[in-house]
Design a protein around this motif. Sequence first.
Motif: not given
Length: 181
Positions: A148, A151-152
Amino acid sequence: MSDQHEHQRHQHLTPRAREIVAAARELLEESGAEKLTMRSLADRLGIKAPSLYKHFPDKSAVEVELIAQMLDESAAVCEAAETAAPGSLDALTEAYRAYALRHPHLYRLATERPLPRHALPQGLEERAAAPLMRACGGDTDLARAAWAFAHGMVILEIHGRFPDGADLGAAWKRGARALDR
């Protein structure tokens, strides 16, 4: 990507279907997912759009092949980073970032909507996640948090959401260190 993985991934496709996917990839990489239509793909290949339907039932089937390419290629990149620096979350995030920034349209296609797990080659998602799982010592929650974060960060970078002059390399390293067990 290894020739073996490339061969395995494409063995269910006819030569013409592989040509269609290659043209779709070129079009996607040049213009983005919004411009990838069956009509634009047919134009790229110099054929009429209905001819595409002999090989793929719809655009989403072509997109599944492109998503599989992204997962396969990013897995190979992360496996290489893992080989070079075993257990290094920093090395994995650097490799992941570099891959996504080299292929922003493909990355967005593969990550900005639900993953079509049912249509992907068996084991591909697990292979793509395996280097991160190993770097996180098998801790699924930590691996999800690390993904996460990566990806963020990369999607914000792709969308130009960081201020000019922001030291993104430092932010990536700090984030990876914070998540490193």
